[in-house]
Motif scaffolding. Sequence first.
Motif, short mmCIF file in Angstrom:
data_model
loop_
_atom_site.label_atom_id
_atom_site.label_comp_id
_atom_site.label_asym_id
_atom_site.label_seq_id
_atom_site.Cartn_x
_atom_site.Cartn_y
_atom_site.Cartn_z
N VAL A 65 0.96 -1.35 -0.07
CA VAL A 65 0.10 0.14 0.18
C VAL A 65 0.70 1.28 0.08
O VAL A 65 0.65 2.05 -0.80
N LEU A 66 1.85 1.17 0.81
CA LEU A 66 2.97 2.33 0.87
C LEU A 66 3.88 2.46 -0.23
O LEU A 66 4.40 3.42 -0.33
N GLY A 67 3.90 1.62 -1.27
CA GLY A 67 4.94 1.44 -2.38
C GLY A 67 6.26 0.97 -1.98
O GLY A 67 7.02 1.32 -2.80
N ARG A 68 6.32 0.52 -0.80
CA ARG A 68 7.73 0.03 -0.64
C ARG A 68 8.05 -1.24 -1.38
O ARG A 68 9.18 -1.59 -1.45
N PHE A 75 -0.05 -14.77 2.28
CA PHE A 75 -0.74 -15.73 2.92
C PHE A 75 -2.34 -15.34 3.49
O PHE A 75 -2.17 -14.26 4.17
N ASP A 76 -3.05 -15.68 2.94
CA ASP A 76 -4.52 -15.59 3.53
C ASP A 76 -4.75 -14.00 3.88
O ASP A 76 -5.16 -13.76 4.76
N PRO A 77 -4.64 -12.94 2.74
CA PRO A 77 -4.73 -11.75 3.34
C PRO A 77 -6.44 -11.43 3.44
O PRO A 77 -7.07 -11.82 2.74
N PRO A 78 -6.83 -10.64 4.07
CA PRO A 78 -8.20 -10.11 4.11
C PRO A 78 -8.54 -9.21 2.94
O PRO A 78 -7.50 -8.64 2.45
N PRO A 79 -9.64 -9.27 2.43
CA PRO A 79 -9.99 -8.53 1.22
C PRO A 79 -9.64 -7.03 1.45
O PRO A 79 -9.88 -6.24 2.80
N MET A 80 -8.92 -6.29 0.66
CA MET A 80 -8.53 -4.86 0.87
C MET A 80 -8.87 -4.30 -0.64
O MET A 80 -8.11 -4.58 -1.60
N PRO A 81 -9.72 -2.96 -0.52
CA PRO A 81 -9.84 -2.62 -1.82
C PRO A 81 -8.53 -1.90 -2.47
O PRO A 81 -8.70 -1.79 -3.85
N GLN A 82 -7.56 -1.69 -1.87
CA GLN A 82 -6.19 -1.13 -2.27
C GLN A 82 -5.28 -1.99 -3.08
O GLN A 82 -4.41 -1.67 -3.96
N LEU A 83 -5.69 -3.32 -2.90
CA LEU A 83 -4.65 -4.40 -3.35
C LEU A 83 -5.59 -5.51 -4.20
O LEU A 83 -6.68 -5.72 -4.00
N SER A 194 -4.86 -22.80 4.03
CA SER A 194 -4.13 -21.78 3.93
C SER A 194 -3.92 -21.24 2.24
O SER A 194 -3.85 -22.28 1.36
N SER A 195 -4.07 -20.10 2.02
CA SER A 195 -4.16 -19.73 0.43
C SER A 195 -2.95 -18.75 0.22
O SER A 195 -2.79 -17.91 1.09
N LEU A 196 -2.38 -18.96 -0.66
CA LEU A 196 -0.91 -18.13 -1.18
C LEU A 196 -1.47 -17.24 -2.40
O LEU A 196 -1.96 -18.10 -3.29
N VAL A 197 -1.34 -16.05 -2.44
CA VAL A 197 -1.87 -15.17 -3.33
C VAL A 197 -0.83 -14.19 -3.93
O VAL A 197 0.30 -13.80 -3.07
N LEU A 198 -0.58 -13.80 -5.34
CA LEU A 198 0.20 -12.89 -5.61
C LEU A 198 -0.76 -11.43 -5.61
O LEU A 198 -1.58 -11.64 -6.07
N ALA A 199 0.16 -10.58 -4.74
CA ALA A 199 -0.71 -9.07 -4.59
C ALA A 199 -0.06 -8.05 -5.29
O ALA A 199 1.29 -8.16 -5.40
N LEU A 200 -0.74 -7.10 -5.87
CA LEU A 200 -0.24 -5.65 -6.32
C LEU A 200 -1.42 -4.72 -5.94
O LEU A 200 -2.23 -4.90 -5.55
N SER A 201 -0.74 -3.56 -5.90
CA SER A 201 -1.49 -2.30 -5.77
C SER A 201 -2.48 -2.05 -6.74
O SER A 201 -2.12 -1.97 -8.08
#
Length: 231
Positions: A65-68, A75-83, A194-201
Motif C-alpha cells: 500500500v505504501l509503495g515500498r 498468505f490469506d490476506p483479508p479483502p483490501m480495496p487497495q490491493l 491456507s491460500s497463497l496469493v500474488l498481490a499488486l497495488s
Amino acid sequence: ESVRRARSALEERKEESTGRIVIGLPPRVARVFTAPLVQAFRRQFRHASISVAEGLSTTLQDWLVLGRVEVALLFDPPPMPQLEFEPLCRDELVLVGHRDAKIPVPASIRFAQLTGYPLILPQMPNAIRRLVESGCRRAHTTLDIAVEVDTVQAILELVTRDQGYGVLPSGTVTLAPGRAELRTARIHSPSIRSSLVLALSRHRPLTKLASETRRLVLALNLPALLVGGDG
C-alpha cells in the motif's frame, strides 16, 4: 559492421526491461523461492536488478500500500480495496506432533478435538493463527495454547523435540528436516486451508519490469517448491 552491431545492441537493450524491482516474500516462501526466483530473474533481465524484502504477510500488505514493494506474495490476506490478489495455491492445515508424544496423533481429527492437545502457535496477527482462530469460531471452541512462537521453523523444532503440537500447512511439514519424527492428522469439521496469493497495488501504475516479474513468478511453479518437490 561495428556501427550496425552497436545499433542492434542498443535496440535490444531498449526492448529489455530495466530498473529495479522490490518483491516481498513471507519467510516460509522466501526459504524455498528466493534462490530460484533470483536465478530466473538474472537470466531473463540482464539490465535490471531485484531486491527481495522478507516479512510477515500483514507487514507486506502495508508495504504494498505504501509503495515500498511492487509485488508481494501473501498468505490469506483479508479483502483490501487497495490491493489486487491472484490465487497461486492452497494447502490444508494439519495437526502435527512427535511420533512418541504422550497424546497420539491420529490419521484425522475433528477441529473440536484439538482442545485436548497443548498447542504451539504463532502470535496474532500471523496468517496461520488467524486461520486457527477462525476455525475456533466456526467450531464454537477454544484451544489450549501452551506456547506462542512467531516462526514456522521454531514451531517445527519444538514439535520435533516433543514440546507440544502444531497446526501447520501440510507442505511445510513435508519439508521439515525431522519429518521422520513427526506424525500428522488431517483436521476436519471444519477443515482449514491456507491460500497463497500474488498481490499488486490497485492504485499504483505497474512498471513494465513489475509486470514481467509477475509473469516470471507465475511461471516458476511455486506450489511444487512449497510442497517439497525439487525445492
